[in-house]
Design an enzyme around this catalytic site. Structure first.
Site, PDB file in Angstrom:
ATOM      1  N   HIS A 290      45.957  21.201  -3.350  1.00  0.00           N
ATOM      2  CA  HIS A 290      45.846  20.839  -4.764  1.00  0.00           C
ATOM      3  C   HIS A 290      46.467  19.472  -5.020  1.00  0.00           C
ATOM      4  O   HIS A 290      47.074  18.883  -4.111  1.00  0.00           O
ATOM      5  CB  HIS A 290      46.459  21.922  -5.655  1.00  0.00           C
TER       6      HIS A 290
ATOM      7  N   HIS B 274      48.992  18.210  -6.817  1.00  0.00           N
ATOM      8  CA  HIS B 274      50.401  17.896  -7.076  1.00  0.00           C
ATOM      9  C   HIS B 274      50.967  16.994  -5.973  1.00  0.00           C
ATOM     10  O   HIS B 274      50.634  17.144  -4.794  1.00  0.00           O
ATOM     11  CB  HIS B 274      51.229  19.178  -7.200  1.00  0.00           C
TER      12      HIS B 274
ATOM     13  N   HIS C 203      47.179  27.838 -10.738  1.00  0.00           N
ATOM     14  CA  HIS C 203      48.256  26.851 -10.616  1.00  0.00           C
ATOM     15  C   HIS C 203      47.703  25.471 -10.955  1.00  0.00           C
ATOM     16  O   HIS C 203      48.312  24.719 -11.706  1.00  0.00           O
ATOM     17  CB  HIS C 203      48.826  26.893  -9.206  1.00  0.00           C
TER      18      HIS C 203
ATOM     19  N   ASP D 296      50.018  26.635  -3.384  1.00  0.00           N
ATOM     20  CA  ASP D 296      50.897  27.181  -4.413  1.00  0.00           C
ATOM     21  C   ASP D 296      50.218  28.273  -5.236  1.00  0.00           C
ATOM     22  O   ASP D 296      50.633  28.555  -6.356  1.00  0.00           O
ATOM     23  CB  ASP D 296      51.369  26.063  -5.349  1.00  0.00           C
TER      24      ASP D 296
ATOM     25  N   ASP E 274      53.687  16.737  -4.310  1.00  0.00           N
ATOM     26  CA  ASP E 274      54.365  17.263  -3.126  1.00  0.00           C
ATOM     27  C   ASP E 274      53.402  17.915  -2.136  1.00  0.00           C
ATOM     28  O   ASP E 274      53.828  18.418  -1.088  1.00  0.00           O
ATOM     29  CB  ASP E 274      55.499  18.226  -3.514  1.00  0.00           C
ATOM     30  N   HIS E 275      52.117  17.886  -2.445  1.00  0.00           N
ATOM     31  CA  HIS E 275      51.092  18.378  -1.518  1.00  0.00           C
ATOM     32  C   HIS E 275      50.096  17.276  -1.145  1.00  0.00           C
ATOM     33  O   HIS E 275      49.713  17.159   0.016  1.00  0.00           O
ATOM     34  CB  HIS E 275      50.353  19.576  -2.127  1.00  0.00           C
TER      35      HIS E 275
ATOM     36  N   HIS F 290      55.492  26.673   0.109  1.00  0.00           N
ATOM     37  CA  HIS F 290      56.931  26.483  -0.122  1.00  0.00           C
ATOM     38  C   HIS F 290      57.741  27.616   0.508  1.00  0.00           C
ATOM     39  O   HIS F 290      57.261  28.736   0.657  1.00  0.00           O
ATOM     40  CB  HIS F 290      57.248  26.446  -1.620  1.00  0.00           C
TER      41      HIS F 290
END
Length: 258
Positions: free
Chosen positions: A54, A56, A112, A135, A58-59, A174
């Site tokens: 996705h 975001h 999400h 996530d 941090d991905h 995570h």
């Protein structure tokens, strides 16, 4: 097929999926490109594709750098997500080949984010499949409903992912397992499978080891968001449907502190 978890940032996981015969590899959410490529070099594999769950940071935040470091690499992401660096957009049900023996099925698992993709990976007939859930599905938990609804999360967890073969390995985005299991115990304190998994997860973390992977079967046994489909769980939380129960449990989780 070999899968290597790559801890990144504070509590993220990237992954390498490697065909041990051809040494071709895919990277899932390689947010720290140099670290991922260093591991590729150490084990002698060639990175062919990036699978982004996705948008975001941090991905997807390593995609542009990875394209600089590996010119011409293909970067996949969901068609409904604005994935940074994406070269090829995926729809639900799209199929990819990493190598002659490893195939990848894109599963649209929204909530999400609108375009979140989970990747179901199969190797040879005698190998256990794996799913990379970003996530959407965590071990004993799920992602926050940033862009979607409880109805979408229900379908993503209980229908799409929940229908995969029970032995399927679950690799999430995570390291939230201990916290998720502690919360799950507040919902279902009598669940002995939860207690057993929490003891194991604590031991893993104390030893500096990851808690991934889980399995689809273990998630049905311990994940309160998937177990919301059970009438007894709905009764426990005072709801009359799985969707209502998932929303209520998510609200409780959002306000819960360890």
């Amino acid at each position: 097929m070999k899968i290597i978890p790559v801890p990144c940032l504070e509590d993220n996981y990237s992954y390498l999926i490697i065909d041990e015969i051809s040494n071709e590899a895919a990277a899932v959410d390689p947010v720290e490109p140099e670290k991922v490529l260093r591991i590729c070099q150490e084990i002698g594999c060639q990175l062919k594709i990036i699978l982004t769950t996705h948008h975001h940071w941090d991905h997807a935040g390593g995609n542009e750098k990875m394209k600089e470091l590996v010119p011409g690499i293909t970067v996949y992401g969901g068609s409904l997500d604005n994935v940074k660096g994406c070269t090829n957009k995926l729809e639900n049900g799209d199929k990819l080949l990493l190598s002659n023996d490893i195939s990848i099925l894109a599963l649209h698992t929204p909530c999400h984010t609108n375009g979140h993709i989970s990747y179901y990976v199969t190797g040879k007939a005698d190998e256990v499949p794996a799913v990379f859930t970003g996530d959407t599905l965590f071990i004993a938990g799920c992602g926050k409903f940033f862009e979607g609804t409880a109805e979408q999360m229900y379908r993503s967890l209980c229908v799409t992912l929940g229908s995969l073969p029970k032995p399927t390995w679950v690799y999430c985005g995570h390291e939230y397992t201990v916290s998720n299991l502690l919360f799950a115990q507040t919902v279902e304190p009598e669940n002995t499978k939860l207690a057993q998994k929490l003891a194991w997860a604590n031991q893993q973390r104390q030893s500096g080891l990851p808690t991934v992977p889980s399995t689809i079967e273990e998630e049905w046994e311990t994940n309160p968001f998937m177990r919301a489909e059970l009438p007894e769980m709905q009764e426990k939380v005072g709801c009359k449907s799985a969707v209502e129960a998932i929303q209520k449990i998510r609200n409780q989780k959002d306000n819960w502190r360890r």
